[in-house]
Design a protein around this motif. Structure first.
Motif, PDB file in Angstrom:
ATOM      1  N   ALA A 136       2.527   1.847  -3.235  1.00  0.00           N
ATOM      2  CA  ALA A 136       1.174   2.632  -4.177  1.00  0.00           C
ATOM      3  C   ALA A 136       1.278   4.002  -3.735  1.00  0.00           C
ATOM      4  CB  ALA A 136       0.268   1.697  -4.031  1.00  0.00           C
ATOM      5  N   ILE A 137       1.034   4.420  -2.659  1.00  0.00           N
ATOM      6  CA  ILE A 137       0.796   5.826  -2.349  1.00  0.00           C
ATOM      7  C   ILE A 137       2.172   6.593  -2.651  1.00  0.00           C
ATOM      8  CG2 ILE A 137       0.304   7.420  -0.349  1.00  0.00           C
ATOM      9  CD1 ILE A 137      -1.285   5.334   0.855  1.00  0.00           C
ATOM     10  N   LEU A 165       0.732  -1.401  -0.084  1.00  0.00           N
ATOM     11  CA  LEU A 165       0.034   0.013  -0.007  1.00  0.00           C
ATOM     12  C   LEU A 165       0.844   1.271  -0.031  1.00  0.00           C
ATOM     13  CD1 LEU A 165      -3.046  -0.448   2.451  1.00  0.00           C
ATOM     14  CD2 LEU A 165      -2.896   0.156  -0.130  1.00  0.00           C
ATOM     15  N   LYS A 185      -6.504   4.595  -1.511  1.00  0.00           N
ATOM     16  CA  LYS A 185      -5.417   4.027  -0.907  1.00  0.00           C
ATOM     17  C   LYS A 185      -5.561   4.341   0.571  1.00  0.00           C
ATOM     18  CE  LYS A 185      -3.576   2.215  -4.346  1.00  0.00           C
ATOM     19  NZ  LYS A 185      -4.746   3.135  -5.253  1.00  0.00           N
ATOM     20  N   SER A 243      -6.930   8.890  -6.288  1.00  0.00           N
ATOM     21  CA  SER A 243      -6.559   7.579  -5.991  1.00  0.00           C
ATOM     22  C   SER A 243      -5.777   7.387  -4.658  1.00  0.00           C
ATOM     23  CB  SER A 243      -5.433   6.919  -7.132  1.00  0.00           C
ATOM     24  OG  SER A 243      -5.871   7.312  -8.289  1.00  0.00           O
TER      25      SER A 243
END
Lengths: 101, 203
Positions: free
Chosen positions: A14-15, A11, A41, A37
């Motif tokens: 991704a952030i 996660l 998240k 997005s």
């Protein structure tokens, strides 16, 4: 490494990728999409935290964040379409299209 | 679906520490980016993300109501308000002279150092012997349900023990909102519409 730590790390990777897009993003729409997005998240992070701390009621907070995120994105996009928050998105019958310059 | 009881507690602790470090470091990176970027639109978006991250942080430290307020006001309303304010000005901030940033930077560093120094005296997170948990809070926890009958202690304190205070606060916030709405105006006669018409008239 456990499953949970792996999920957390994935996660955050991704952030971080989205943050890079947000900082550099050439156009406005890259940035709007990155913010939206990141909000998604964050919702998953909250659900994960609720699971880890054994507090299932955090899922309600996460759902609420998702709603706020959606409304905020619509508001930002409307602002860029019409340069104002005052024009209604739904056109009344028979009225000409206005503001779309 | 896995049950939290079946997962080793060390794994859960590792993940919680990872989330703590991740959220706080991303807040730091976002704050530095806010200080460095010049495009106002990017700044508005970044401040929204910063609010969202700090709202997550509030939820992680178990202040769910504060986190909820931060998400609604910080990430929702204030982003929209800042976009509206951006309409009235230019799209990029002016470049400062580097030496002009020195004094504010110094003030920030000193304030941060003082706050860090102050955290040494704070009791540990969730410490049952801390003054905040030891005296009055116990009293409220014991008397709340027989007195008022609301299971949530925070709600019972806000809405009943200090109900008049909350009522006054709500009145103040409402008056402030009405005053801002009257100043900015609505529809054709609003501030932004007037300014836009003026701009168009010039051209």
């Amino acid at each position: 490494m456990s499953l949970l730590a792996a999920a957390t790390l994935a996660l955050f990777v991704a952030i971080v990728l989205l943050l890079i897009r947000l900082f550099s993003g050439p156009t406005l729409y890259d940035r709007v999409l990155a913010v939206n997005s990141i909000g998604t998240k964050i919702v998953v992070v909250l659900a994960l935290v609720g699971f880890l701390m054994d507090r299932p009621d955090f899922a309600d907070v996460a759902l609420l964040y998702a709603l706020i995120n959606f409304v905020a994105t619509i508001a930002i996009l409307k602002f860029f379409r019409y340069r104002s928050f005052q024009i209604s998105l739904v056109k009344p019958e028979g009225e000409k299209k206005r503001g779309a310059q | 679906m896995a049950d939290p009881a079946h997962i080793a507690s060390s794994d859960i602790e590792l993940s919680v520490v990872l989330i703590d470090i991740g959220v706080l470091s991303m807040m730091g990176v976002t704050a530095i980016a806010i200080a460095r970027l010049r495009s106002l639109f990017a700044l508005v978006m970044l401040s929204g993300v910063y609010s969202l991250l700090s709202a997550t942080w509030f939820v992680i430290v178990d202040a769910v109501d504060v986190g909820f307020t931060e998400a609604a006001v910080g990430a929702g309303i204030s982003t929209a308000l800042l976009l509206g304010a951006m309409l009235l000005t230019v799209r990029t901030a002016k470049e400062d002279k580097p030496w002009k940033r020195l004094a504010p930077g110094l003030v920030c560093v000193v304030t941060g150092a003082v706050l860090l120094y102050a955290t040494i005296d704070l009791p540990g997170f969730g410490d049952p012997d801390s003054p905040a948990n030891a005296y009055l809070a116990q009293e409220y926890l014991q008397r709340n349900y027989p007195d008022i009958g609301i299971p949530n202690v925070v709600t019972s304190i806000l809405a009943s023990y200090r109900g008049f205070d909350t009522f006054g606060e709500t009145g103040v916030v409402f008056i402030a909102g009405v005053a801002v709405a009257l100043l900015l105006g609505f529809g054709e006669r609003s501030l932004s519409a007037t300014l836009m018409n003026k701009k168009r008239g010039k051209k």
